[in-house]
Design an enzyme around this catalytic site. Structure first.
Site, short mmCIF file in Angstrom:
data_model
loop_
_atom_site.label_atom_id
_atom_site.label_comp_id
_atom_site.label_asym_id
_atom_site.label_seq_id
_atom_site.Cartn_x
_atom_site.Cartn_y
_atom_site.Cartn_z
N GLN A 309 0.82 -1.21 0.00
CA GLN A 309 0.00 0.00 0.00
C GLN A 309 0.86 1.26 0.00
O GLN A 309 0.52 2.24 -0.65
CB GLN A 309 -0.92 0.01 1.22
CG GLN A 309 -2.17 -0.79 1.03
CD GLN A 309 -2.99 -0.35 -0.16
OE1 GLN A 309 -3.43 0.78 -0.25
NE2 GLN A 309 -3.17 -1.24 -1.12
N HIS A 312 1.86 2.96 -3.31
CA HIS A 312 0.88 3.67 -4.13
C HIS A 312 1.24 5.15 -4.27
O HIS A 312 1.07 5.74 -5.33
CB HIS A 312 -0.52 3.55 -3.54
CG HIS A 312 -1.29 2.38 -4.04
ND1 HIS A 312 -1.68 2.23 -5.34
CD2 HIS A 312 -1.72 1.27 -3.40
CE1 HIS A 312 -2.33 1.10 -5.50
NE2 HIS A 312 -2.38 0.49 -4.33
N GLU A 377 -9.57 1.28 4.56
CA GLU A 377 -9.96 0.83 3.22
C GLU A 377 -9.71 -0.66 3.09
O GLU A 377 -10.57 -1.43 2.65
CB GLU A 377 -9.15 1.61 2.17
CG GLU A 377 -9.42 1.15 0.74
CD GLU A 377 -8.45 1.76 -0.26
OE1 GLU A 377 -8.75 1.71 -1.47
OE2 GLU A 377 -7.39 2.26 0.15
N HIS A 378 -8.51 -1.10 3.43
CA HIS A 378 -8.15 -2.52 3.41
C HIS A 378 -7.79 -2.96 4.82
O HIS A 378 -7.01 -2.29 5.50
CB HIS A 378 -6.92 -2.77 2.52
CG HIS A 378 -7.08 -2.28 1.11
ND1 HIS A 378 -6.58 -1.07 0.67
CD2 HIS A 378 -7.68 -2.85 0.03
CE1 HIS A 378 -6.85 -0.91 -0.62
NE2 HIS A 378 -7.53 -1.98 -1.03
N ASP A 411 -6.79 -6.55 -4.99
CA ASP A 411 -6.49 -5.46 -5.92
C ASP A 411 -6.61 -5.91 -7.37
O ASP A 411 -6.89 -5.09 -8.25
CB ASP A 411 -5.07 -4.94 -5.68
CG ASP A 411 -5.04 -3.78 -4.70
OD1 ASP A 411 -6.12 -3.32 -4.30
OD2 ASP A 411 -3.94 -3.33 -4.35
N HIS A 470 -54.53 14.70 -1.38
CA HIS A 470 -54.11 13.30 -1.20
C HIS A 470 -55.32 12.45 -0.77
O HIS A 470 -55.54 11.35 -1.28
CB HIS A 470 -53.02 13.21 -0.13
CG HIS A 470 -51.65 13.58 -0.62
ND1 HIS A 470 -51.33 14.84 -1.03
CD2 HIS A 470 -50.52 12.83 -0.75
CE1 HIS A 470 -50.05 14.87 -1.39
NE2 HIS A 470 -49.54 13.66 -1.23
#
Length: 489
Positions: A309, A312, A377-378, A411, A470
């Site tokens: 990670q 990235h 996230e992970h 991934d 209504h």
């Protein structure tokens, strides 16, 4: 682990052979290593200086201190918006011409054609092993997402009152596939496969062009395989704007998906609240991972997962949670340092690690409680009997259980989607799925008997709310039913 570059003069070493040195400096809060650095004598060299990741013991922290650990680095969107707004407005006004100008400015590429119709493009030539890898990934992603197709059910809530919900694909969608520091054809699959299954009629994939103005061949292969209709050869805020507003060559889309840098994210945020009338998949921030390990975990695997990670980008978030005692922390630090130095994107990883940290938890319950607070996230649970802890996980984009499940499989090719909530948004968002490309329509139908049974309750509720029209819409029908019955029908 904070890794910085330390320049050394030629005079520091006099041997003519390549040498390896490892240093440990004692007496500071965080141990510092100059780890496994090879260099020839006689020329200035750079050595990686690896400082241990900041560490915290949860049992020693106050509630406020624990809560502060969940915070991500702040993104100053006010300044970013000031840069992106003019691009959004310019693309709305000048369309394709603006996209071409920004592509020259930011990507240094002159485009003859902004959008390509995928059906007009020849099939790209890929090496057999590369093609096979993407084919396997496609099959797994397709299988996992097609299994998510909703089952249509009709429910008779009262006799004569039937309700159901039907799914329809969003007619036109835009898929953003980044192409800055790394080409990501896997993202093309993650976004286009569920769009294909959902039956989206128009699928525009935006990705930055290569230096010669063409499309990355791996991205094109994935796009053709998964039914993409148009490819917009642009990136950044200009690509998001073109899909949102529509141009002479780019179809307007209804919803935009995909990860991107802060400018892409800002453009999505601006346009979803504009006259473009689009929606987006989710808010996005830098990529992140939280790894939970124990004494049974392999330090080599843990280090590799953290770095997968960190590479990235420099703003990636990496957190290590150590559950229980008897964990060789030094072995992990040395392994991170060793692996980081051999990575082609080690500079990105080193910068990401500089704001990473380690948390020590007394046991797995405390470890997962912190993970739920952080909402990664992970989430990798690399501990003994990992599967038994899944039920305690409440906040995470995607979970990876056990020592043989690296985050990399998600991934690329396990079948789950890698477009996931970041920045703590896993507390209230899920990742991209088939549902992301569908909209749901509710349908109800009543018989005469159904309206006779339900109608009086509706009249009462409408009267309470003071909405006479209504009530009247029901009353007039009930009167017609009574009239027909009186006539002997």
């Amino acid at each position: 682990m904070d890794i910085q570059l330390l320049s050394l003069s030629p005079g520091n070493y006099i041997s003519r052979s390549y040498q390896t040195r490892q240093y440990q400096i004692i007496g500071v809060p965080n141990t510092i290593y100059l780890q496994y650095c090879n260099f020839p004598t006689g020329s200035p060299q750079k050595i990686l200086r690896c400082k241990s990741m900041k560490s915290y013991r949860l049992s020693k922290l106050s509630h406020a201190e624990v809560d502060s650990l969940k915070a991500r680095p702040r993104i100053d969107f006010s300044s970013i918006f000031s840069l992106v707004h003019p691009i959004v407005d310019d693309v709305r006004t000048r369309g394709d011409a603006a996209v071409k100008d920004y592509t020259v400015r930011f990507d240094k590429v002159e485009l003859d054609k902004v959008v390509e119709n995928v059906c007009d493009l020849p099939d790209p030539e890929l090496k057999a092993d590369v093609r096979e890898a993407f084919d396997v990934a496609y099959d797994n992603i397709y299988a996992f997402h097609v299994a998510q197709k909703p089952v249509e059910r009709s429910v008779e809530n009262m006799k004569g009152v039937k309700c159901r919900r039907v799914a329809r694909g969003i007619s036109s969608v835009g898929l953003y596939v980044p192409g800055g520091t790394a080409v990501l054809p896997s993202t093309a699959l993650m976004l286009s496969v569920p769009a294909q299954i959902a039956g989206c009629k128009t699928v525009v994939l935006a990705t930055p062009p290569t230096k010669d103005g063409s499309i990355c061949k791996e991205v094109l292969y994935c796009a053709k395989k998964a039914g993409v209709t148009h490819i917009l050869k642009a990136g950044g805020a200009q690509a998001i704007s073109a899909m949102a507003w529509g141009t002479d060559s780019c179809p307007k889309v209804e919803k935009i998906f995909g990860p991107g840098n802060q400018y892409v994210t800002a453009a999505k945020m601006i346009l979803q609240n504009s006259e473009a009338m689009i929606s987006i998949d989710m808010p996005a921030g830098p990529s992140e991972v939280l790894v939970i390990m124990d004494k049974h975990s392999n330090p080599v695997h843990v280090a590799a997962d953290l770095l997968s990670q960190a590479e990235h980008g420099p703003d990636s978030q990496v957190v290590l949670v150590i559950a229980g005692d008897d964990v060789d922390v030094k072995a992990i630090e040395e392994e991170i340092s060793k692996q980081c130095q051999s990575l082609p994107r080690g500079d990105f990883a080193s910068k990401a690690l500089s704001h990473s940290f380690t948390v020590f938890a007394r046991d797995m319950v405390e470890a997962i409680s912190f993970s739920n607070l952080y909402a990664p996230e992970h989430l990798i649970i690399n501990v003994k009997d990992a599967e038994k802890w899944e039920g305690l996980v409440e906040n995470a984009g995607s979970v990876f259980l056990g020592q043989w499940t690296p985050e990399s499989v998600g991934d690329y090719a396990s079948g789950t989607n890698h477009v996931l909530p970041t920045y703590g948004y896993a507390r209230m968002y899920g990742g991209v799925s088939l549902d992301s490309f569908l909209k749901y329509i509710t349908v109800q139908s009543l018989t005469e008997e159904g309206l006779r049974k339900l109608g009086p309750y509706v009249e009462t509720m409408a009267e309470v709310e003071g909405l006479e029209a209504h009530k009247r819409a029901v009353t007039l029908r009930l009167q017609d039913i009574e009239a027909m019955q009186a006539m002997g029908r």
